[in-house]
Design a protein around this motif. Structure first.
Motif, mmCIF file in Angstrom:
data_model
loop_
_atom_site.group_PDB
_atom_site.id
_atom_site.type_symbol
_atom_site.label_atom_id
_atom_site.label_comp_id
_atom_site.label_asym_id
_atom_site.label_seq_id
_atom_site.Cartn_x
_atom_site.Cartn_y
_atom_site.Cartn_z
ATOM 1 N N ASP A 119 0.818 -1.215 0.000
ATOM 2 C CA ASP A 119 0.000 0.000 0.000
ATOM 3 C C ASP A 119 0.849 1.261 0.000
ATOM 4 O O ASP A 119 0.326 2.370 -0.002
ATOM 5 C CB ASP A 119 -0.939 0.003 1.212
ATOM 6 N N ASN A 120 2.157 1.104 0.033
ATOM 7 C CA ASN A 120 3.057 2.259 0.029
ATOM 8 C C ASN A 120 4.179 1.967 -0.959
ATOM 9 O O ASN A 120 5.216 1.416 -0.607
ATOM 10 C CB ASN A 120 3.625 2.502 1.428
ATOM 11 N N ARG A 121 3.948 2.335 -2.210
ATOM 12 C CA ARG A 121 4.884 1.945 -3.262
ATOM 13 C C ARG A 121 6.239 2.629 -3.119
ATOM 14 O O ARG A 121 7.268 2.031 -3.422
ATOM 15 C CB ARG A 121 4.270 2.254 -4.631
ATOM 16 N N LEU A 122 6.252 3.868 -2.673
ATOM 17 C CA LEU A 122 7.535 4.547 -2.497
ATOM 18 C C LEU A 122 8.352 3.874 -1.394
ATOM 19 O O LEU A 122 9.544 3.607 -1.562
ATOM 20 C CB LEU A 122 7.318 6.016 -2.157
ATOM 21 N N GLY A 123 7.684 3.596 -0.276
ATOM 22 C CA GLY A 123 8.391 2.918 0.811
ATOM 23 C C GLY A 123 8.848 1.531 0.394
ATOM 24 O O GLY A 123 9.950 1.091 0.751
ATOM 25 N N SER A 124 8.011 0.834 -0.371
ATOM 26 C CA SER A 124 8.382 -0.492 -0.852
ATOM 27 C C SER A 124 9.589 -0.427 -1.778
ATOM 28 O O SER A 124 10.513 -1.242 -1.671
ATOM 29 C CB SER A 124 7.196 -1.126 -1.590
ATOM 30 N N ALA A 125 9.600 0.555 -2.680
ATOM 31 C CA ALA A 125 10.715 0.689 -3.622
ATOM 32 C C ALA A 125 12.013 1.002 -2.886
ATOM 33 O O ALA A 125 13.081 0.449 -3.218
ATOM 34 C CB ALA A 125 10.403 1.781 -4.636
ATOM 35 N N ILE A 126 11.949 1.872 -1.881
ATOM 36 C CA ILE A 126 13.158 2.217 -1.129
ATOM 37 C C ILE A 126 13.684 1.006 -0.367
ATOM 38 O O ILE A 126 14.887 0.703 -0.398
ATOM 39 C CB ILE A 126 12.872 3.392 -0.165
ATOM 40 N N ALA A 127 12.795 0.295 0.320
ATOM 41 C CA ALA A 127 13.214 -0.869 1.107
ATOM 42 C C ALA A 127 13.777 -1.956 0.206
ATOM 43 O O ALA A 127 14.823 -2.558 0.518
ATOM 44 C CB ALA A 127 12.030 -1.400 1.907
ATOM 45 N N MET A 128 13.105 -2.212 -0.911
ATOM 46 C CA MET A 128 13.596 -3.238 -1.819
ATOM 47 C C MET A 128 14.917 -2.835 -2.458
ATOM 48 O O MET A 128 15.807 -3.675 -2.666
ATOM 49 C CB MET A 128 12.549 -3.531 -2.896
ATOM 50 N N GLY A 129 15.055 -1.552 -2.775
ATOM 51 C CA GLY A 129 16.305 -1.076 -3.361
ATOM 52 C C GLY A 129 17.482 -1.231 -2.405
ATOM 53 O O GLY A 129 18.578 -1.645 -2.802
ATOM 54 N N LEU A 130 17.244 -0.922 -1.136
ATOM 55 C CA LEU A 130 18.309 -1.056 -0.145
ATOM 56 C C LEU A 130 18.711 -2.519 0.044
ATOM 57 O O LEU A 130 19.901 -2.856 0.092
ATOM 58 C CB LEU A 130 17.860 -0.450 1.185
ATOM 59 N N PHE A 131 17.698 -3.384 0.150
ATOM 60 C CA PHE A 131 18.020 -4.797 0.346
ATOM 61 C C PHE A 131 18.689 -5.380 -0.907
ATOM 62 O O PHE A 131 19.633 -6.178 -0.794
ATOM 63 C CB PHE A 131 16.766 -5.593 0.683
ATOM 64 N N ALA A 132 18.211 -5.004 -2.088
ATOM 65 C CA ALA A 132 18.821 -5.495 -3.320
ATOM 66 C C ALA A 132 20.285 -5.050 -3.428
ATOM 67 O O ALA A 132 21.146 -5.806 -3.897
ATOM 68 C CB ALA A 132 18.037 -5.009 -4.533
ATOM 69 N N THR A 133 20.570 -3.828 -2.963
ATOM 70 C CA THR A 133 21.951 -3.344 -2.967
ATOM 71 C C THR A 133 22.821 -4.187 -2.041
ATOM 72 O O THR A 133 23.959 -4.546 -2.376
ATOM 73 C CB THR A 133 22.004 -1.877 -2.540
ATOM 74 N N GLY A 134 22.277 -4.515 -0.870
ATOM 75 C CA GLY A 134 23.015 -5.377 0.051
ATOM 76 C C GLY A 134 23.258 -6.760 -0.521
ATOM 77 O O GLY A 134 24.348 -7.335 -0.363
ATOM 78 N N VAL A 135 22.247 -7.310 -1.194
ATOM 79 C CA VAL A 135 22.399 -8.626 -1.821
ATOM 80 C C VAL A 135 23.479 -8.589 -2.895
ATOM 81 O O VAL A 135 24.366 -9.454 -2.945
ATOM 82 C CB VAL A 135 21.061 -9.093 -2.430
ATOM 83 N N ALA A 136 23.403 -7.584 -3.765
ATOM 84 C CA ALA A 136 24.378 -7.485 -4.856
ATOM 85 C C ALA A 136 25.789 -7.290 -4.323
ATOM 86 O O ALA A 136 26.748 -7.872 -4.857
ATOM 87 C CB ALA A 136 23.993 -6.334 -5.786
ATOM 88 N N THR A 137 25.926 -6.476 -3.269
ATOM 89 C CA THR A 137 27.249 -6.254 -2.685
ATOM 90 C C THR A 137 27.822 -7.544 -2.119
ATOM 91 O O THR A 137 29.004 -7.862 -2.312
ATOM 92 C CB THR A 137 27.171 -5.188 -1.583
ATOM 93 N N SER A 138 26.986 -8.297 -1.411
ATOM 94 C CA SER A 138 27.442 -9.571 -0.830
ATOM 95 C C SER A 138 27.842 -10.562 -1.918
ATOM 96 O O SER A 138 28.892 -11.216 -1.829
ATOM 97 C CB SER A 138 26.337 -10.176 0.044
ATOM 98 N N VAL A 139 27.005 -10.674 -2.944
ATOM 99 C CA VAL A 139 27.292 -11.607 -4.035
ATOM 100 C C VAL A 139 28.559 -11.199 -4.777
ATOM 101 O O VAL A 139 29.399 -12.048 -5.123
ATOM 102 C CB VAL A 139 26.094 -11.685 -4.998
ATOM 103 N N LEU A 140 28.724 -9.901 -5.016
ATOM 104 C CA LEU A 140 29.912 -9.424 -5.719
ATOM 105 C C LEU A 140 31.178 -9.720 -4.922
ATOM 106 O O LEU A 140 32.199 -10.152 -5.483
ATOM 107 C CB LEU A 140 29.800 -7.927 -5.990
ATOM 108 N N LEU A 141 31.127 -9.503 -3.620
ATOM 109 C CA LEU A 141 32.301 -9.755 -2.788
ATOM 110 C C LEU A 141 32.682 -11.229 -2.806
ATOM 111 O O LEU A 141 33.868 -11.573 -2.915
ATOM 112 C CB LEU A 141 32.002 -9.309 -1.348
ATOM 113 N N ILE A 142 31.683 -12.098 -2.729
ATOM 114 C CA ILE A 142 31.961 -13.535 -2.750
ATOM 115 C C ILE A 142 32.462 -13.968 -4.128
ATOM 116 O O ILE A 142 33.441 -14.711 -4.252
ATOM 117 C CB ILE A 142 30.702 -14.326 -2.364
#
Length: 250
Positions: free
Chosen positions: A198-221
């Motif tokens: 019900d809050n697309r902006l909040g959803s986009a921000i939260a998903m963007g932050l988590f996706a960045t963390g995922v990509a950073t972890s995968v890249l490091l490994i």
């Protein structure tokens, strides 16, 4: 590699966000919102454990590869120093063989390890010839006999270290672990999108932050996955540092 990892991760996040946004009609939004936000920390912890287990393998392989190269260089350095106890002709020949071995390792074997094409089937000719040279040289006194024994021990240690680095060069994180890691990340992204439907902006921000963390972890490994491949790979610097000069090898 960074472009591929971040691009793929963000693409997955965008597809999940778009899919939930399309499906979150008034009737479905109520069902989506009924999903407990308490699932987020649980899934996040599970993802962190997956990252930790995968990274542990990668760091262990990297440490083993570094230790093998260092031990190989130390053993060859000991051979060079002990060669002074042999007759001058055998000493010069032994130094030349060590130099030939290092040159061949750097020029041929290292690129093959980067392609995971190095093999243990054939023994290195230079070290094999060095062993034969030392064994065939008659000891003229007890001191020279001890020197020959130490040289043989260090040559065998160098051969064992070579075997270890070649074995490590062929190890990598298998595809099942990568898929499990991304599947756990997708579950987390999906729950984030559903909880905040019900809050697309909040959803986009939260998903963007988590996706960045995922990509950073995968890249490091991924960057450290194969110790002898890539820009941050283990270089043959220790071997080059102990390589005898040409003049001393004549």
């Amino acid at each position: 590699m960074a472009f591929i990892v971040f691009g793929f991760t963000y693409l997955v996040a965008i597809l999940i966000f778009a899919g939930v946004a399309i499906l979150s009609t008034k009737e479905r939004a109520t069902s989506f919102k009924s999903i407990s936000p308490g699932m987020l920390p649980v899934l996040g912890i599970l993802f962190g454990l997956f990252v930790a287990f995968t990274a542990a393998q990668v760091w262990s392989d990297s440490d083993r590869a570094t230790a093998a190269v260092s031990r190989e260089a130390s053993s060859l350095r000991a051979v060079i120093l002990l060669a002074g106890g042999l007759p001058p002709e055998q000493e010069a020949r032994l130094r030349g063989l060590v130099r030939d071995y290092v040159e061949e390792t750097v020029a041929v074997e290292w690129p093959m390890m980067a392609r995971q094409a190095a093999s243990l089937k054939a023994a290195p000719p230079a070290l094999t010839a060095a062993l034969r040279l030392v064994v065939s040289t008659p000891a003229q006194n007890p001191g020279q006999q001890t020197t020959q024994h130490e040289i043989i021990t260090n040559l065998n240690s160098a051969l064992d270290a070579r075997r270890q680095r070649i074995i490590v060069s062929q190890t990598e994180v298998d595809s099942i672990k990568w898929w499990c890691l991304y599947l756990q990340a997708i579950c987390e992204l999906l729950v984030i999108a559903l909880v905040h439907c019900d809050n697309r902006l909040g959803s986009a921000i939260a998903m963007g932050l988590f996706a960045t963390g995922v990509a950073t972890s995968v890249l490091l490994i991924a960057a450290h996955d194969r110790p002898f491949t890539g820009q941050i790979s283990i270089a043959p610097t220790p071997l080059l540092q102990i390589m005898p000069d040409k003049e001393a090898s004549r």
